[in-house]
Every structure is written in C-alpha cells, then in structure tokens.
Design a protein around this motif. Structure first.
Motif, PDB file in Angstrom:
ATOM      1  N   GLY A  33       0.798  -1.209   0.000  1.00 52.00           N
ATOM      2  CA  GLY A  33       0.000   0.000   0.000  1.00 52.00           C
ATOM      3  C   GLY A  33       0.834   1.265   0.000  1.00 52.00           C
ATOM      4  O   GLY A  33       2.042   1.258  -0.242  1.00 52.00           O
ATOM      5  N   PRO A  34       0.177   2.396   0.305  1.00 49.26           N
ATOM      6  CA  PRO A  34       0.858   3.696   0.254  1.00 49.26           C
ATOM      7  C   PRO A  34       1.889   3.838   1.371  1.00 49.26           C
ATOM      8  O   PRO A  34       1.944   3.044   2.310  1.00 49.26           O
ATOM      9  N   LYS A  35       2.680   4.878   1.270  1.00 53.15           N
ATOM     10  CA  LYS A  35       3.698   5.175   2.268  1.00 53.15           C
ATOM     11  C   LYS A  35       3.041   5.393   3.632  1.00 53.15           C
ATOM     12  O   LYS A  35       2.011   6.065   3.736  1.00 53.15           O
ATOM     13  N   PRO A  36       3.612   4.817   4.703  1.00 54.94           N
ATOM     14  CA  PRO A  36       3.012   4.965   6.037  1.00 54.94           C
ATOM     15  C   PRO A  36       2.854   6.430   6.443  1.00 54.94           C
ATOM     16  O   PRO A  36       3.744   7.252   6.200  1.00 54.94           O
ATOM     17  N   ARG A  37       1.717   6.741   7.042  1.00 52.57           N
ATOM     18  CA  ARG A  37       1.462   8.105   7.499  1.00 52.57           C
ATOM     19  C   ARG A  37       2.137   8.408   8.824  1.00 52.57           C
ATOM     20  O   ARG A  37       2.415   9.569   9.140  1.00 52.57           O
ATOM     21  N   PHE A  38       2.361   7.355   9.640  1.00 45.66           N
ATOM     22  CA  PHE A  38       2.876   7.555  10.986  1.00 45.66           C
ATOM     23  C   PHE A  38       4.096   6.683  11.234  1.00 45.66           C
ATOM     24  O   PHE A  38       4.252   5.620  10.633  1.00 45.66           O
ATOM     25  N   THR A  39       4.920   7.133  12.141  1.00 44.12           N
ATOM     26  CA  THR A  39       6.025   6.302  12.601  1.00 44.12           C
ATOM     27  C   THR A  39       5.560   5.509  13.824  1.00 44.12           C
ATOM     28  O   THR A  39       4.556   5.853  14.468  1.00 44.12           O
ATOM     29  N   ILE A  40       6.298   4.467  14.149  1.00 43.96           N
ATOM     30  CA  ILE A  40       5.990   3.693  15.352  1.00 43.96           C
ATOM     31  C   ILE A  40       6.105   4.579  16.593  1.00 43.96           C
ATOM     32  O   ILE A  40       5.312   4.459  17.537  1.00 43.96           O
ATOM     33  N   ASP A  41       7.063   5.499  16.579  1.00 36.78           N
ATOM     34  CA  ASP A  41       7.216   6.411  17.723  1.00 36.78           C
ATOM     35  C   ASP A  41       5.976   7.278  17.909  1.00 36.78           C
ATOM     36  O   ASP A  41       5.549   7.540  19.045  1.00 36.78           O
ATOM     37  N   GLU A  42       5.391   7.737  16.822  1.00 39.66           N
ATOM     38  CA  GLU A  42       4.196   8.573  16.910  1.00 39.66           C
ATOM     39  C   GLU A  42       3.000   7.774  17.439  1.00 39.66           C
ATOM     40  O   GLU A  42       2.199   8.299  18.229  1.00 39.66           O
ATOM     41  N   ILE A  43       2.900   6.536  17.038  1.00 39.16           N
ATOM     42  CA  ILE A  43       1.814   5.683  17.550  1.00 39.16           C
ATOM     43  C   ILE A  43       1.997   5.430  19.035  1.00 39.16           C
ATOM     44  O   ILE A  43       1.043   5.518  19.824  1.00 39.16           O
ATOM     45  N   ALA A  44       3.220   5.147  19.443  1.00 39.94           N
ATOM     46  CA  ALA A  44       3.500   4.920  20.864  1.00 39.94           C
ATOM     47  C   ALA A  44       3.169   6.168  21.682  1.00 39.94           C
ATOM     48  O   ALA A  44       2.567   6.082  22.758  1.00 39.94           O
ATOM     49  N   ALA A  45       3.553   7.341  21.174  1.00 40.12           N
ATOM     50  CA  ALA A  45       3.289   8.586  21.897  1.00 40.12           C
ATOM     51  C   ALA A  45       1.795   8.832  22.049  1.00 40.12           C
ATOM     52  O   ALA A  45       1.328   9.284  23.113  1.00 40.12           O
ATOM     53  N   ALA A  46       1.017   8.547  21.019  1.00 40.02           N
ATOM     54  CA  ALA A  46      -0.434   8.727  21.101  1.00 40.02           C
ATOM     55  C   ALA A  46      -1.035   7.792  22.140  1.00 40.02           C
ATOM     56  O   ALA A  46      -1.906   8.190  22.936  1.00 40.02           O
ATOM     57  N   ALA A  47      -0.594   6.551  22.155  1.00 39.72           N
ATOM     58  CA  ALA A  47      -1.118   5.578  23.122  1.00 39.72           C
ATOM     59  C   ALA A  47      -0.741   5.964  24.547  1.00 39.72           C
ATOM     60  O   ALA A  47      -1.558   5.865  25.473  1.00 39.72           O
ATOM     61  N   ILE A  48       0.483   6.410  24.740  1.00 39.38           N
ATOM     62  CA  ILE A  48       0.940   6.810  26.073  1.00 39.38           C
ATOM     63  C   ILE A  48       0.141   8.014  26.572  1.00 39.38           C
ATOM     64  O   ILE A  48      -0.222   8.082  27.759  1.00 39.38           O
ATOM     65  N   ALA A  49      -0.162   8.953  25.702  1.00 40.81           N
ATOM     66  CA  ALA A  49      -0.948  10.127  26.099  1.00 40.81           C
ATOM     67  C   ALA A  49      -2.328   9.713  26.589  1.00 40.81           C
ATOM     68  O   ALA A  49      -2.848  10.264  27.580  1.00 40.81           O
ATOM     69  N   ILE A  50      -2.949   8.750  25.928  1.00 38.62           N
ATOM     70  CA  ILE A  50      -4.265   8.257  26.359  1.00 38.62           C
ATOM     71  C   ILE A  50      -4.157   7.584  27.720  1.00 38.62           C
ATOM     72  O   ILE A  50      -4.964   7.831  28.624  1.00 38.62           O
ATOM     73  N   ALA A  51      -3.157   6.728  27.879  1.00 43.17           N
ATOM     74  CA  ALA A  51      -2.991   6.015  29.148  1.00 43.17           C
ATOM     75  C   ALA A  51      -2.645   6.978  30.283  1.00 43.17           C
ATOM     76  O   ALA A  51      -3.115   6.806  31.416  1.00 43.17           O
ATOM     77  N   ASP A  52      -1.820   7.987  30.006  1.00 44.96           N
ATOM     78  CA  ASP A  52      -1.495   8.984  31.029  1.00 44.96           C
ATOM     79  C   ASP A  52      -2.755   9.692  31.524  1.00 44.96           C
ATOM     80  O   ASP A  52      -2.889   9.990  32.717  1.00 44.96           O
ATOM     81  N   ALA A  53      -3.660   9.976  30.602  1.00 44.64           N
ATOM     82  CA  ALA A  53      -4.861  10.734  30.954  1.00 44.64           C
ATOM     83  C   ALA A  53      -5.931   9.878  31.607  1.00 44.64           C
ATOM     84  O   ALA A  53      -6.567  10.299  32.589  1.00 44.64           O
ATOM     85  N   ASP A  54      -6.122   8.655  31.100  1.00 39.31           N
ATOM     86  CA  ASP A  54      -7.285   7.864  31.510  1.00 39.31           C
ATOM     87  C   ASP A  54      -6.973   6.463  32.018  1.00 39.31           C
ATOM     88  O   ASP A  54      -7.893   5.723  32.371  1.00 39.31           O
ATOM     89  N   GLY A  55      -5.706   6.076  32.043  1.00 35.15           N
ATOM     90  CA  GLY A  55      -5.356   4.738  32.508  1.00 35.15           C
ATOM     91  C   GLY A  55      -5.303   3.740  31.374  1.00 35.15           C
ATOM     92  O   GLY A  55      -5.896   3.941  30.311  1.00 35.15           O
ATOM     93  N   VAL A  56      -4.599   2.648  31.606  1.00 35.38           N
ATOM     94  CA  VAL A  56      -4.410   1.665  30.547  1.00 35.38           C
ATOM     95  C   VAL A  56      -5.703   0.923  30.226  1.00 35.38           C
ATOM     96  O   VAL A  56      -5.883   0.427  29.104  1.00 35.38           O
ATOM     97  N   ALA A  57      -6.622   0.848  31.177  1.00 37.84           N
ATOM     98  CA  ALA A  57      -7.898   0.174  30.911  1.00 37.84           C
ATOM     99  C   ALA A  57      -8.702   0.914  29.850  1.00 37.84           C
ATOM    100  O   ALA A  57      -9.529   0.317  29.157  1.00 37.84           O
ATOM    101  N   ALA A  58      -8.483   2.224  29.722  1.00 34.64           N
ATOM    102  CA  ALA A  58      -9.207   3.025  28.733  1.00 34.64           C
ATOM    103  C   ALA A  58      -8.559   2.964  27.355  1.00 34.64           C
ATOM    104  O   ALA A  58      -9.106   3.494  26.387  1.00 34.64           O
ATOM    105  N   LEU A  59      -7.418   2.323  27.282  1.00 33.99           N
ATOM    106  CA  LEU A  59      -6.689   2.262  26.020  1.00 33.99           C
ATOM    107  C   LEU A  59      -7.313   1.232  25.085  1.00 33.99           C
ATOM    108  O   LEU A  59      -7.676   0.139  25.501  1.00 33.99           O
ATOM    109  N   SER A  60      -7.427   1.583  23.834  1.00 32.62           N
ATOM    110  CA  SER A  60      -7.888   0.649  22.811  1.00 32.62           C
ATOM    111  C   SER A  60      -7.287   1.066  21.488  1.00 32.62           C
ATOM    112  O   SER A  60      -6.867   2.219  21.304  1.00 32.62           O
TER     113      SER A  60
END
Length: 260
Positions: A33-60
């Motif tokens: 497919g097309p060139k990736p829009r995101f790096t793995i680091d960017e995905i990790a940062a987004a997930a960490i921001a969610i967990a920081d705010a709402d806990g890992v149980a809120a992560l999906s």
C-alpha cells in the motif's frame, strides 16, 4: 488508576516475535500500500498520552486511531493488537530514563536509579496497572537493566546477587509508587488535601478517642504529627524506606568483603 485497583493488563501478552520486531523496529519486508502516514514512535506517543490521561484500561486500538485521525483498521497495519501496543508503550517509557550516572559511590548511584524509577511511575501512573512478570524485551528495557546492574558492578556481589538487588529495589519502588499515586487520586476525587481532610477528621476522632487505650499509637502519632506537617507523606516514606534498603545492601557488601 483506581485506588487499590489490581493490575488490569500485562506485558508480553501477544505474539512474542511480532512484539519484539515492533520494539526493535525490525521491518520484515516492504509494506503493502501507500507510504506509512505515521512512525511507530508517533503511535506509541499517542497511546501513552491516552494512558497517562485515563489509565491503561481506557486504552484501545480504536482510541489510538481516533487520536491519530485514522480508521481503527488502518492502525493494525502498524501494530498487530493492543497486547503488542502495550509492550511498545512500556519500552518507550523506559527510554525516558537517563542511563548514566555521575555519583562516585555505588550507594548514591543505586539511590538515583530508584528515584528515577519513582519519578517515572508518577509521570505515568498507568505503569502500575501493567504486570511485567513477562517483561517486554525491547531495547530500552535491556538498556535499563544493563545500566541498573552496572551501578553495582564490581562492589563484591555475585552476578545472581546483583540481579536480585536490582529486582529488590525495583519491587520496592513499585510498591511505594502505588501508595503515592493512590494518595494523589484520593485528593483529586474527594477535593480535599490531606491537611484539609485531617482538619475535618481530627475533631471527630478526638471526640471518641481514648488515649489510654492506645498509649503507643498516641505517643508515636503525636511525635510524627509534631515533626511533619502532613501526617502521611508518600515521598518521605519512600526516602526513609529507600535508605533502609540501601543500608541492607551495604551490610551484605560489607559482610562479603570481610569474608573475602
């Protein structure tokens, strides 16, 4: 993290090979497919921001995708599942730790390791919700383990004892951090600081308290209350326990040196 909440997730719960490839940035071949829009680091940062705010149980995967502005299904082309995502998040956070020390004594270096881990837990309380009995085997975890061992290398301990000391310090910090995080959550959810709560609870307790029935608690409680403004201070308790833990390691080192 809920006050007293048990672990809600665990590391290394997915495909070990895919998790390791993800953390070590191993690319098995060209992505379709097309060139990736995101790096793995960017995905990790987004997930960490969610967990920081709402806990890992809120992560999906869906919430991470929404934060990145893509469809959930597209996220699976980067990360296989939430299990591997958690491993990636953990290893990313471990990379925040400074893997270098400048103190001249092993005791000061080991104390610095403990305090850095303490601060990391307070920055990312969701770490306390993830059981790591099967550790995420990423590069930052390996670097963390290597550095923590290096601060006590050559002081007279065997390799097995070095491993056990690092584990002991880590377990202590983990438990102390849970208490500190819980105290913060209680204050947030009740809207009262500890001092404000004692201002309300103190007079009510005094009305029913009988000092003669609890002479030791009365004496010690009065002494502690007179010396410290806050009757319970997780940071003070953490530092006291850490020093006693280091005393024990120093006793072990001294005993082994004397026998050598």
């Amino acid at each position: 993290m809920e006050d007293g909440e048990v672990t809600s997730d665990f590391s290394s719960g997915g495909d070990p090979r895919r998790s390791i490839d993800l953390m070590w940035r191993v690319q098995s071949g060209p992505r379709p497919g097309p060139k990736p829009r995101f790096t793995i680091d960017e995905i990790a940062a987004a997930a960490i921001a969610i967990a920081d705010a709402d806990g890992v149980a809120a992560l999906s995967m869906r919430r991470v995708a929404e934060r990145l502005g893509v469809a959930a299904m597209s996220l699976y082309t980067y990360v296989p599942s939430k299990a591997e995502l958690i491993d990636l998040m953990l290893d990313t956070v471990f990379g925040e730790l400074p893997f270098e020390g400048h103190a001249s004594s092993w005791r000061a270096r080991l104390a610095a390791v403990a305090r850095e881990n303490w601060r990391t837990y307070l920055r990312h309380p969701w770490l306390l919700q993830v059981a790591t009995s099967r550790p995420p085997l990423g590069p930052n975890l390996v670097a963390k383990y290597d550095y923590e061992l290096s601060v006590i290398d050559g002081i007279g301990l065997s390799d097995v004892e070095m491993d056990l000391v690092v584990q002991m310090v880590g377990d202590y910090v983990h438990g102390a951090a849970r208490t500190a995080v819980a105290a913060t959550l209680v204050a947030q959810r009740t809207g009262l600081t500890d001092e404000q709560w004692w201002e309300q609870a103190g007079p009510a307790l005094e009305a029913v308290y009988q000092p003669e029935r609890y002479p030791t608690a009365t004496r010690v409680g009065a002494a502690a209350g007179a010396e410290f403004n806050a009757p319970t201070d997780p940071k003070r308790a953490f530092e006291f326990g850490l020093e006693r833990l280091l005393d024990g390691v120093e006793t072990l080192v001294s005993a082994k040196t004397a026998r050598a």
